[in-house]
Design a protein around this motif. Structure first.
Motif, PDB file in Angstrom:
ATOM      1  N   GLU A  69     -45.353 -27.715   5.152  1.00  0.00           N
ATOM      2  CA  GLU A  69     -46.612 -27.263   5.745  1.00  0.00           C
ATOM      3  C   GLU A  69     -47.045 -25.935   5.129  1.00  0.00           C
ATOM      4  OE1 GLU A  69     -48.766 -27.048  10.119  1.00  0.00           O
ATOM      5  OE2 GLU A  69     -46.588 -27.254   9.990  1.00  0.00           O
ATOM      6  N   ALA A  70     -46.081 -25.085   4.799  1.00  0.00           N
ATOM      7  CA  ALA A  70     -46.408 -23.813   4.166  1.00  0.00           C
ATOM      8  C   ALA A  70     -47.040 -24.029   2.790  1.00  0.00           C
ATOM      9  CB  ALA A  70     -45.151 -22.952   4.044  1.00  0.00           C
ATOM     10  N   GLU A  71     -46.505 -24.980   2.033  1.00  0.00           N
ATOM     11  CA  GLU A  71     -47.079 -25.307   0.723  1.00  0.00           C
ATOM     12  C   GLU A  71     -48.509 -25.820   0.885  1.00  0.00           C
ATOM     13  OE1 GLU A  71     -44.411 -28.077  -1.111  1.00  0.00           O
ATOM     14  OE2 GLU A  71     -42.675 -26.819  -0.653  1.00  0.00           O
ATOM     15  N   ASP A  72     -48.718 -26.672   1.882  1.00  0.00           N
ATOM     16  CA  ASP A  72     -50.044 -27.235   2.144  1.00  0.00           C
ATOM     17  C   ASP A  72     -51.033 -26.126   2.510  1.00  0.00           C
ATOM     18  OD1 ASP A  72     -51.935 -29.425   2.658  1.00  0.00           O
ATOM     19  OD2 ASP A  72     -51.703 -28.899   4.765  1.00  0.00           O
ATOM     20  N   LEU A  73     -50.606 -25.210   3.387  1.00  0.00           N
ATOM     21  CA  LEU A  73     -51.474 -24.117   3.806  1.00  0.00           C
ATOM     22  C   LEU A  73     -51.765 -23.165   2.641  1.00  0.00           C
ATOM     23  CD1 LEU A  73     -49.892 -23.356   7.293  1.00  0.00           C
ATOM     24  CD2 LEU A  73     -52.293 -23.960   6.895  1.00  0.00           C
ATOM     25  N   THR A  74     -50.776 -22.939   1.798  1.00  0.00           N
ATOM     26  CA  THR A  74     -50.974 -22.066   0.639  1.00  0.00           C
ATOM     27  C   THR A  74     -52.010 -22.650  -0.309  1.00  0.00           C
ATOM     28  OG1 THR A  74     -48.689 -21.256   0.778  1.00  0.00           O
ATOM     29  CG2 THR A  74     -49.832 -20.952  -1.321  1.00  0.00           C
TER      30      THR A  74
END
Length: 223
Positions: A69-74
């Motif tokens: 999810e962090a990769e997606d948000l980034t």
């Protein structure tokens, strides 16, 4: 400052992205790079991405709690920057503007998930520092900065409400000043200091609870 997440470091190392969390360019060269990106220069935008992606990912990872999810948000944050970079006028530092975009995306994701978020202006201060010394709001916290168990600290941070996670990540981990955090979060400087004070107080409580449980467990086994 508290150590940054090893998960973030591992992800960017695997992706082959160099560590430029603190851009190595001068203020003038950064301004020129931004102007080039605003004119549609893809190389300039790529330079901006590589200079800031680690810190944005670390912020998203702190809030999301998982790397996917962090990769997606980034990626979503930098796509938003790509769309909106023409609107950047230099009223604040570029990193402040970029972090505000990321914070807004993270908070929108939290709202969509219907996760409870404590209002920064309505946190109960009753009983704070009861029976103890009065602390200066936003001052360095030597107790938290000392030699403490990092694993327990990470666990404790995960238990903080979103606004407290954000201020700890921005101030104690990424090193932003309260003036910058106020711009990112759309808070007053005083509120930024108060939020950090509350977050640290809660962290101390959680760490003390963790130490108590660790001390009690062996004794319980011996009974």
């Amino acid at each position: 400052m508290i150590g940054s997440s090893t998960a973030a470091q591992t992800f960017w190392e695997q992706a082959g992205v160099p560590d430029r969390s603190r851009p190595d360019w001068s203020e003038s060269s950064e301004s020129e790079t931004i102007r080039r990106a605003q004119r549609g220069d893809s190389d300039a935008f790529e330079r901006i991405y590589h200079a800031h992606c680690r810190r944005i990912y670390a912020l998203c990872l702190r809030m999301a709690g998982n790397s996917a999810e962090a990769e997606d948000l980034t990626q979503e944050a930098f796509l938003t920057v790509l769309r909106k970079i023409q609107t950047f006028r230099g009223d604040s530092a570029f990193s402040t503007w970029l972090h505000r975009i990321a914070v807004n995306l993270v908070l929108m994701r939290f709202r969509k998930k219907s996760l409870p978020e404590t209002s920064p202006e309505n946190i109960d201060e009753s009983g704070s520092n009861r029976g103890g010394r009065r602390e200066e709001l936003g001052a360095p916290d030597l107790q938290l900065a000392g030699s403490i168990d990092r694993v327990n600290l990470e666990r404790a941070i995960k238990q903080l409400p979103p606004s407290h996670k954000l201020v700890v990540e921005l101030h104690d981990i990424q090193g932003y000043k309260h003036k910058e955090i106020a711009q990112i979060m759309d808070w007053s400087i005083g509120n930024s200091k108060a939020q950090l004070h509350r977050a640290r107080r809660r962290l101390r409580e959680l760490l003390q609870e963790s130490l108590h449980l660790e001390w009690a467990a062996p004794h319980a086994c011996n009974n």
